[in-house]
Enzyme design. Sequence first.
Site, PDB file in Angstrom:
ATOM      1  N   LYS A 153       0.886  -1.158   0.000  1.00 33.88           N
ATOM      2  CA  LYS A 153       0.000   0.000   0.000  1.00 33.88           C
ATOM      3  C   LYS A 153       0.931   1.216   0.000  1.00 33.88           C
ATOM      4  CE  LYS A 153      -2.577   3.498   1.454  1.00 33.88           C
ATOM      5  NZ  LYS A 153      -2.058   4.840   1.121  1.00 33.88           N
ATOM      6  N   GLU A 227       8.987   2.122  11.121  1.00 30.57           N
ATOM      7  CA  GLU A 227      10.066   3.107  10.992  1.00 30.57           C
ATOM      8  C   GLU A 227       9.383   4.446  10.807  1.00 30.57           C
ATOM      9  OE1 GLU A 227      12.063   5.875   9.640  1.00 30.57           O
ATOM     10  OE2 GLU A 227      12.340   4.742   7.773  1.00 30.57           O
ATOM     11  N   CYS A 261      13.421  11.186   6.873  1.00 30.59           N
ATOM     12  CA  CYS A 261      13.289  10.951   8.315  1.00 30.59           C
ATOM     13  C   CYS A 261      14.636  10.978   9.020  1.00 30.59           C
ATOM     14  CB  CYS A 261      12.568   9.632   8.562  1.00 30.59           C
ATOM     15  SG  CYS A 261      13.300   8.223   7.722  1.00 30.59           S
ATOM     16  N   GLU A 358       9.246  17.353  14.305  1.00 34.46           N
ATOM     17  CA  GLU A 358       9.989  17.044  13.092  1.00 34.46           C
ATOM     18  C   GLU A 358       9.632  18.064  12.018  1.00 34.46           C
ATOM     19  OE1 GLU A 358      11.077  13.280  10.231  1.00 34.46           O
ATOM     20  OE2 GLU A 358       9.046  13.350  11.067  1.00 34.46           O
TER      21      GLU A 358
END
Length: 459
Positions: A153, A227, A261, A358
Amino acid sequence: MQSVNPYTESVREEYDEHGEADVEEALSRADDAFEEWRERSLTDRRRLLADAGDVLRENEEKYAELMTEEMGKPISQARSEVEKCAWVCDYYAEHAGEHLQEKTVKGPEDAETYVRYDPLGPILAVMPWNFPLWQVFRFLAPHLTSGNVGLLKHASNVPGSALAIEEVLRDAGYPEGVFQSLLVDSEQVENIIADDRVRAVTLTGSGPAGRAVAEQAGENLKKSVLELGGSDPYIVLDDAPLDEAAETGAQARTINSGQSCIAAKRFIVHDDVYDEFVEKFVEEMEALDVGDPKDEETNVGPQAREDLMSDLQEQVDETVEMGATVETGGEPMDREGYFYPPTVLTDVPRDSPGGCEELFGPVASVFRVESEEEAIELANDSQYGLGGSVWTEDLERGKEVAANVESGAVFVNELTKSDPRLPFGGIKQSGYGRELGVEGIHEFVNRKTVFVQHGVGDE
């Protein structure tokens, strides 16, 4: 489902989404394919993976251009991504045999005891748009080779990349059903995870998405690997090589146009070298070429979507309102495309978005610290724990600092990056489990203990 070019802001292609009947058919195919695929020899599975690497290399420009058009990745970085996908295919084609070899464990003298590694079945991979080929290949290379089958997906803005991955494996000779892309929205993921035919799930993405998938997997007692996001510290100690630290720091913050990331996000700089580093760092950020992602000279392309750029601007504005200083950049560029310039913020409050959230774009938050101990404390003062980087002339000092940074990986005098040979993953709100290396291929296998008693029934 639309693929929108973030450089031109135009729709490049539209795709039909998969409905419930399509998903059911895909799950049935995956279940059937697994029964045959698990019996295929490891030698055959490794050969097919090596062939997939060859297909990637033969079509490098085609797939690089696709990524650049779908999510704005600079073309030189897109080519590197295709090459890295081929590398992970090479790695597991060569090493899967030793990673999956039965492990003898000493037990009683009159028994044979060992651990074998058996596949689980269909695995669902929920993947992001920022590295649209690499994130998927680092999943499929080990886990298809260990005998599982995959269901992807992918993010809804990169459907072309999802189908391209299917094409690579098909051209390499993989049997039908061993890997399939599901063009579905996020709302359908819960039902797919709940289906008895799906045995495990892995996700790379945001914290909210990770928590939702973890809850769904846990409710159904299925293995999951996550993750998630990161706000990686980039520690510059008082004896750091400043030219190299500034140059690499700019690259570490802006690779993939800042949408990574494991990008360096919080720059933690010792007071003794703070002013000199900031000056050099700002110069390096301002020297980067921002523009057409298909231009060979471009370092920073557009952000992948307009809403992502808007969210980033809101975080920067709030951080500045709370007291931060904009050294360069700080607002979207006045041009076509979703462009945000390389930005450096100083005097960043710890409780501001630039200090504790973030920032998923080319924005660096810089902090001044008085000592090595304060640098470590600030590095660990985060909900995240994905990666980190330490800069010093003293390698033993660097290793000592690395030992005290709370993250899944720390690099000394280098930017944080993934490598097929090494385990990759995070702690805290950056997720759990590992990808890549021997640790990665063991995440989705049944580590089965076998105990064979000798002497029973012997005359």
